[in-house]
Scaffold this active site. Sequence first.
Site, mmCIF file in Angstrom:
data_model
loop_
_atom_site.group_PDB
_atom_site.id
_atom_site.type_symbol
_atom_site.label_atom_id
_atom_site.label_comp_id
_atom_site.label_asym_id
_atom_site.label_seq_id
_atom_site.Cartn_x
_atom_site.Cartn_y
_atom_site.Cartn_z
ATOM 1 N N SER A 77 0.883 -1.183 0.053
ATOM 2 C CA SER A 77 0.073 0.054 0.026
ATOM 3 C C SER A 77 0.824 1.326 -0.159
ATOM 4 C CB SER A 77 -0.872 0.096 1.354
ATOM 5 O OG SER A 77 -0.277 -0.271 2.421
ATOM 6 N N ARG A 111 8.287 3.506 1.598
ATOM 7 C CA ARG A 111 8.659 4.140 2.724
ATOM 8 C C ARG A 111 10.260 4.157 2.417
ATOM 9 N NH1 ARG A 111 6.401 1.628 7.498
ATOM 10 N NH2 ARG A 111 6.956 -0.027 6.338
ATOM 11 N N HIS A 113 12.706 -10.174 1.039
ATOM 12 C CA HIS A 113 11.391 -10.362 1.321
ATOM 13 C C HIS A 113 11.067 -9.648 2.638
ATOM 14 C CE1 HIS A 113 8.173 -13.668 2.483
ATOM 15 N NE2 HIS A 113 7.632 -12.512 1.698
ATOM 16 N N ASP A 114 9.924 -8.924 2.524
ATOM 17 C CA ASP A 114 9.844 -7.965 3.694
ATOM 18 C C ASP A 114 9.686 -8.950 4.848
ATOM 19 O OD1 ASP A 114 7.400 -9.056 2.874
ATOM 20 O OD2 ASP A 114 6.386 -7.294 2.300
ATOM 21 N N THR A 115 8.905 -10.261 4.875
ATOM 22 C CA THR A 115 8.854 -10.894 6.029
ATOM 23 C C THR A 115 10.007 -11.366 6.762
ATOM 24 O OG1 THR A 115 6.669 -11.666 5.191
ATOM 25 C CG2 THR A 115 7.475 -12.980 6.794
ATOM 26 N N THR A 166 -0.537 -6.459 5.479
ATOM 27 C CA THR A 166 -1.441 -6.916 4.306
ATOM 28 C C THR A 166 -1.765 -8.041 4.559
ATOM 29 O OG1 THR A 166 -0.670 -5.291 2.710
ATOM 30 C CG2 THR A 166 -2.125 -7.134 2.011
ATOM 31 N N GLY A 189 3.487 -3.367 10.877
ATOM 32 C CA GLY A 189 2.610 -2.147 10.790
ATOM 33 C C GLY A 189 1.246 -2.400 11.620
#
Length: 494
Positions: free
Chosen positions: A15, A18, A242-244, A266, A413
Amino acid sequence: MQRESHFLAIDIGNSHVRLHIGHFDGKKLDLEEVYQFRNQQVFIQGHLLCDLINIYQGIKNGLFQVGNVLKSDISGIGIDSWGVDYVLLDQNDNMLSNTYHHTDHRTDGVFEKIFKIIPKEEIYRLTGIQFINFNTLPQFYADLINRPWILKEAKTMFFIADFFNFLLTGKKYNEFTMASTSQFFNTREMRWEKTILEKLSIPTNILQTIIKPGKVIGSLLPEIKKECNLTDDIPVISVATHDTASAVAALPLEDKNSNVYISLGTWSLLGIELDEPNTSQASLAGNFTNECGAKGEILYHKILPGLWMFNQCVNQWKIKGFWTSYQEADHAAVQEEPWRYFVNPNDKRFISSIDMPSAMKIYQKEKGRTEHQNIAQMIRGIYESLSLNYRYYIEWIERITKNEIKKIYIIGGGSKAQPLCQLTANVTGKEVMVGLPEATVVGNLITQLIAREKIHSWEEAKEIIKYSFQFHLYKPQKLSGCEMAYSEYKDLLT
């Protein structure tokens, strides 16, 4: 005390995108958000697409802003993003098409076709990856069915973060943690499992050399430096893209055997750290995934719905002029009567729905549940749905691993959603430790600090994180009707 150093984390979310500067003085890591912009998917001709051009321009705008803040004192740049989606380039390194978003419906029914060629059990034994429609493997096979020319013309495949690393440096790699999400990477032997693609007649020459987190990819290209008003040769560092994986890397677990994590954004990635993949029949039956972490560990988790439903509702409410603020909405949701509006968030209709409020009402009517009448009831229903789902799959983890789970860490988040955090403690009966809303950014920066030898071990990193950031503990409270609601919820899963 060492001289303060500054690193840039570019976090490409579903979404928002940043850019954070991490300021590190040798003991404490401070975050400064210097730029943010909206990442809005585009619905066109019946399909949901990623807007990578907008993301690239936004990154360059952000780099220009960073240059104004720090001038020339940047020690490294790291990029992370969501998993599974990809970009295909031709022999001249031009994009062959727009990138489909993983929630697009084009992969519906694809696994059934794949299983006629390769048994489900064989794919899981080799990769350990959860079967979910948006994995890279079914996306590739959808390409083979619907637009085979694109795979024939493709010479390079990048995941999202790989693509932007390439645009900034000109270097071609597929990063280790991201590759593990694809469902054609062998997480036991830590290599591409090309046999899966070969059996499906998907070309393997498009795969790139794997690069591990903590390695320097290259320096910013001269034209990027010039356009963004940067002067120094700034290294772009391979983080856990990978963000995770970046988020979990930031997590100071007390005991990996009795602590689970929920990386909440998400999606909810609920899991536990393991030393090696678990590809047992019980794991396959639970449809758990084995992905690679920044430190080489296995992130054994279930990819579950997170705040996607909530965010899609907010989009509709904003369009219709109903939306006020997250704080007001959460406060109103807490006042609503409990256990009336929850749904099964795993239902396929919620993955690709554009009008989420309508999709939830249709579901509630079909299942004979109370239909929500306002925003507060809808939000309460979403939070209850997620917390009940967490309990169900934590119990699965306990059965599969034979570990008693004593504490849940919620990061990312979504950890700002206080009613959801307290509900999770109440519904599971376990303590919930909440913090690091910017966990992905912190993990990104920590990996860069280790790569540049500002920090010398992951154990040292854990102490720095505990010193630098605050955590909040939610203790379980008895909630009337909870056990009956959980029984009703399990009925919805059948």
